[in-house]
Design a protein around this motif. Structure first.
Motif, PDB file in Angstrom:
ATOM      1  N   MET C   5       0.867  -1.187   0.000  1.00 19.08           N
ATOM      2  CA  MET C   5       0.000   0.000   0.000  1.00 19.08           C
ATOM      3  C   MET C   5       0.900   1.233   0.000  1.00 19.08           C
ATOM      4  N   GLU C   6       0.481   2.252  -0.737  1.00 18.58           N
ATOM      5  CA  GLU C   6       1.218   3.511  -0.774  1.00 18.58           C
ATOM      6  C   GLU C   6       0.548   4.520   0.169  1.00 18.58           C
ATOM      7  N   GLU C   9      -3.214   5.248  -0.376  1.00 17.78           N
ATOM      8  CA  GLU C   9      -4.092   4.127  -0.001  1.00 17.78           C
ATOM      9  C   GLU C   9      -4.196   3.990   1.513  1.00 17.78           C
ATOM     10  N   ASP C  12      -6.425   6.773   2.806  1.00 16.27           N
ATOM     11  CA  ASP C  12      -7.841   6.483   2.535  1.00 16.27           C
ATOM     12  C   ASP C  12      -8.364   5.386   3.464  1.00 16.27           C
ATOM     13  N   PHE C  13      -7.547   4.364   3.671  1.00 17.43           N
ATOM     14  CA  PHE C  13      -7.944   3.256   4.547  1.00 17.43           C
ATOM     15  C   PHE C  13      -8.229   3.772   5.955  1.00 17.43           C
TER      16      PHE C  13
END
Lengths: 139, 139, 139, 139
Positions: C5-6, C9, C12-13
């Motif tokens: 995951m960057e 991401e 957002d998570f």
């Protein structure tokens, strides 16, 4: 919850599997999820001034929780310590054994957690406190 | 920040004050607020299967931070460990020394805090992590 | 080891899964097994006198290690903290964010261990140190 | 050992000095060296799924030991947490307060140590365990 190993079995297991440290310890009391373990203090456990060393108390706490776990799950387990924390609170009394009073707070499928209060034998105030987590391998 | 004790002085201090454990350890590197300390692994440090025992690693971490403090404040101090936490992360490699890389994160008037990563000699991934607090007596 | 995951991401998570705390944090830097996470200090994080509270720093450390784990294993995991230890070493500087510099020391199949140094933004000496263990559910 | 502050005084002290967190807590029981402190669980303490967050439990433990110290030394002290360790052992029950049962193990001149077991209200098995050290300023 019932014991899967009694005092004699745990003592024999220690003598067979951990011959180097087994003579240091004696089980004073065993009950489900609880153990009182005694460090029979010898010269090799002492620091200058006659106090019991920190690593000797860490070793006592580690062994107490390990035996409390084994007593519940039986000798098949190859539990390993994953984490420990220890507070050294008072200078141990000179010339006295250290007694660890241990209870298991959790005995899960993969992790067990125990805590320990350690006392100079016969003295009311604890010298140290420890808690440890053990990882229990799949059975 | 400068060192008040060099490697030879620390080594002599350990041999004089802690003769029981001094032969276990060797200082690989010393700098202000940092030390690399080696546990010269012998049979007495091992568990069945040939891995270094948890209490031996606790003892290494405890000694590393103690020596890092002494190097900064000089031999007059009677620092005592008040607290330690340790994570055992990997099985140590068989037949190898354990090297502790220690840094002091705080060296206050009354409390010092250090942390340590421990490695099987020559192996990249740490086998354990520890942090300890020392109480420094009034000078 | 590569990232699953960057930064975008992960951000957002957090916003989707932890909306109550997500606005407190910003990712300053992300690399395999490493993250720098910022606590954007607001009034609700402060104690009298203007210092950041201990639980706010615990929360920062916990979140940093959690995100470092997620970045490596992806969002499917429901990792939970099993253990943490924290040392509060200095009073945080007034009016500054706290930046956590986190590295994962172990990313195993069932357990991950990370440690964190926390700094008042722009100040050299760490205000706190923490290490945490996460249990990773079977995938 | 006698109390220097009673429940009403501690409650007033918290409301005056820590207005942001005081409404979260209620003292269920107070005795020399012991306190039972309740976290009145609200939405802001929860994680997705309805469980109480780890930092909320850390905050409860921290506050319980702090109040137990204050009850013994009186409100003049500006005690600060120097160290804490916490084990999260079970998922808290949904919709229940968390009750911390705290005892002081040491109340020295400069350091105090307490430990805490935390329970979902009315449930037998503890959800978490914590121990903390406080530094007590010179009086």
């Amino acid at each position: 919850m019932t014991l899967k190993m009694e005092v004699a079995e745990l003592t024999d297991f220690m003598a067979a599997e951990f011959p180097q440290v087994a003579p240091d310890f004696a089980i004073d009391r065993l009950a489900p999820m609880e153990i009182d373990l005694r460090l029979k203090v010898e010269g090799r456990h002492l620091r200058p001034g006659g106090t019991v060393s920190g690593p000797s108390m860490f070793s006592l706490a580690d062994c107490a929780i390990y035996l409390a776990v084994l007593a519940m799950i039986g000798p098949q387990g190859l539990a390993v310590t994953t984490n420990g924390s220890i507070d050294f609170m008072r200078k141990p009394a000179s010339g006295k054994d250290i007694v660890a009073r241990c209870r298991l707070l959790k005995l899960g499928r993969v992790l067990a957690v125990g805590d320990v209060l350690m006392y100079s034998d016969g003295v009311d105030q604890p010298v140290a406190r420890a808690s440890m987590t053990y990882s229990i391998p799949p059975r």
